[in-house]
Design a protein around this motif. Structure first.
Motif, short mmCIF file in Angstrom:
data_model
loop_
_atom_site.label_atom_id
_atom_site.label_comp_id
_atom_site.label_asym_id
_atom_site.label_seq_id
_atom_site.Cartn_x
_atom_site.Cartn_y
_atom_site.Cartn_z
N PHE A 55 9.21 5.93 -0.44
CA PHE A 55 9.95 5.22 -1.69
C PHE A 55 9.99 3.72 -1.37
O PHE A 55 9.91 2.86 -2.23
N THR A 56 10.39 3.45 -0.01
CA THR A 56 10.46 2.06 0.24
C THR A 56 9.29 1.24 0.23
O THR A 56 8.98 0.04 -0.33
N THR A 57 8.32 1.94 0.76
CA THR A 57 6.79 1.47 0.43
C THR A 57 6.22 1.02 -0.89
O THR A 57 5.80 -0.06 -1.23
N LEU A 58 6.67 2.02 -1.93
CA LEU A 58 6.34 1.63 -3.33
C LEU A 58 6.73 0.52 -4.04
O LEU A 58 6.29 -0.29 -4.38
N LEU A 59 8.42 0.27 -3.64
CA LEU A 59 8.87 -0.83 -4.16
C LEU A 59 8.68 -2.06 -3.46
O LEU A 59 8.60 -3.08 -4.06
N SER A 60 8.05 -2.02 -2.14
CA SER A 60 7.51 -3.25 -1.46
C SER A 60 6.46 -3.73 -1.87
O SER A 60 6.22 -4.83 -2.12
N MET A 61 5.69 -2.71 -2.41
CA MET A 61 4.27 -3.11 -2.84
C MET A 61 4.35 -3.71 -4.26
O MET A 61 3.70 -4.32 -4.99
N ARG A 62 5.42 -3.21 -5.08
CA ARG A 62 5.50 -3.65 -6.30
C ARG A 62 5.73 -5.43 -6.40
O ARG A 62 5.48 -6.06 -7.37
N ALA A 63 6.07 -6.00 -5.28
CA ALA A 63 6.16 -7.48 -5.00
C ALA A 63 4.93 -7.90 -4.72
O ALA A 63 4.81 -9.27 -4.72
N GLU A 64 4.02 -7.00 -4.36
CA GLU A 64 2.80 -7.65 -4.14
C GLU A 64 1.55 -7.28 -4.80
O GLU A 64 0.41 -8.11 -5.33
N TYR A 65 1.62 -6.06 -5.65
CA TYR A 65 0.28 -5.47 -6.26
C TYR A 65 0.68 -5.10 -7.73
O TYR A 65 1.90 -4.84 -8.10
N HIS A 66 -0.19 -5.17 -8.41
CA HIS A 66 0.07 -4.70 -9.85
C HIS A 66 0.21 -3.42 -9.94
O HIS A 66 -0.44 -2.54 -9.28
N SER A 67 1.06 -2.66 -10.88
CA SER A 67 1.36 -1.30 -10.98
C SER A 67 0.35 -0.42 -11.09
O SER A 67 0.48 0.65 -10.62
N ILE A 68 -0.57 -0.89 -11.95
CA ILE A 68 -1.71 0.16 -12.30
C ILE A 68 -2.42 0.51 -10.93
O ILE A 68 -2.92 1.55 -10.62
N ASN A 69 -2.59 -0.42 -10.01
CA ASN A 69 -3.35 -0.24 -9.04
C ASN A 69 -2.63 0.47 -8.04
O ASN A 69 -3.21 1.35 -7.06
#
Length: 201
Positions: free
Chosen positions: A125-139
C-alpha cells in the motif's frame, strides 16, 4: 517513448519495485508450509482479489490522504522509510514487521494470509502511493497487473518454482531485490524531500 502516459521505463521500474515488495518467489516456503497444514490456496482468486484491492487503494488511497490533509510527497517520504526498512529485512534477514498468524479454524488461506498481508500488505500500500508521486497511474496499473500474473503463476506452480529456483535461488533473489529496494527508497526519499523543502520556501 510516451504515448497517452504509457512509458516503458516507468512500467519496468514500477514492476521491479512491486515485484521486490510482494516477493512472491521469496514466499514460496510460506506457501508450501500452508499447504502442508492442509490450507487451501486458490491461485486465481488470490491474484484477482489482490489486483482489485491494490487498484482500489491506488486511487482511493490518495483521497484518504487528502481527508487527513497529507500530500502525496509527504506520504512518499514516509513510504520511502517503510521501503527502506523492508529492504533491510530482506538484505540482513531480520524481522521488523510481524504478520499475524491466520485463524487455524479456517481451512482457506487464500484471503488470509495470502492476499493480506503477504501480497496486499502495508508495504505494498505504501509503495503504491509513494509511486504516485513519481509515475503515471497507467504505468503503475500495468505493473500491478504484471505482478499479479506472476503471483498467479507462482501459486499455481509453486512446486515447480521451488524445484527450478532451489533454496539458494530464492535466497539470492531476495537479497538482490533487497538492495534494489534500498536504492529505490533512497531515490524516493531524496527527490520528495527536495519537493517538500521547496514548498516551504
Amino acid at each position: 517513448m510516451d504515448f497517452f502516459g504509457l512509458n516503458a521505463l516507468e512500467i519496468i521500474s514500477a514492476f521491479l519495485v512491486l515485484f521486490a515488495i510482494i516477493d512472491a518467489t521469496g514466499s514460496v516456503p510460506i506457501f508450501l508450509n500452508l499447504r502442508s497444514k492442509g490450507k487451501k490456496i486458490e491461485p486465481f482468486k488470490a491474484s484477482a482479489y489482490s489486483f482489485l484491492i491494490l487498484l482500489l487503494f491506488l486511487f482511493v488511497g490518495e483521497w484518504i490522504l487528502k481527508l487527513f490533509q497529507v500530500d502525496v510527497s509527504s506520504f512518499a517520504v514516509a513510504g520511502a522509510l517503510v521501503i527502506l526498512i523492508i529492504s533491510i529485512e530482506m538484505i540482513f534477514g531480520v524481522e521488523i514487521f510481524k504478520n499475524e498468524s491466520p485463524d487455524e479454524s479456517d481451512n482457506s488461506a487464500t484471503l488470509v494470509p495470502i492476499v493480506f498481508p503477504l501480497i496486499t500488505g502495508p508495504g505494498t500500500f505504501t509503495t503504491l502511493l509513494s509511486m504516485r508521486a513519481e509515475y503515471h497511474s497507467i504505468n503503475i496499473i500495468i505493473a500491478v497487473l504484471l505482478n499479479m500474473v506472476i503471483v498467479y503463476l507462482v501459486l499455481r506452480y509453486v512446486d515447480v518454482v521451488k524445484k527450478i529456483m532451489g533454496v539458494g535461488g530464492v535466497f539470492i533473489l531476495r537479497k538482490f531485490f533487497g538492495v534494489v529496494l534500498m536504492a529505490i527508497s533512497v531515490k524516493l526519499l531524496t527527490s520528495n524531500i527536495s519537493i517538500l523543502f521547496t514548498s516551504f520556501q
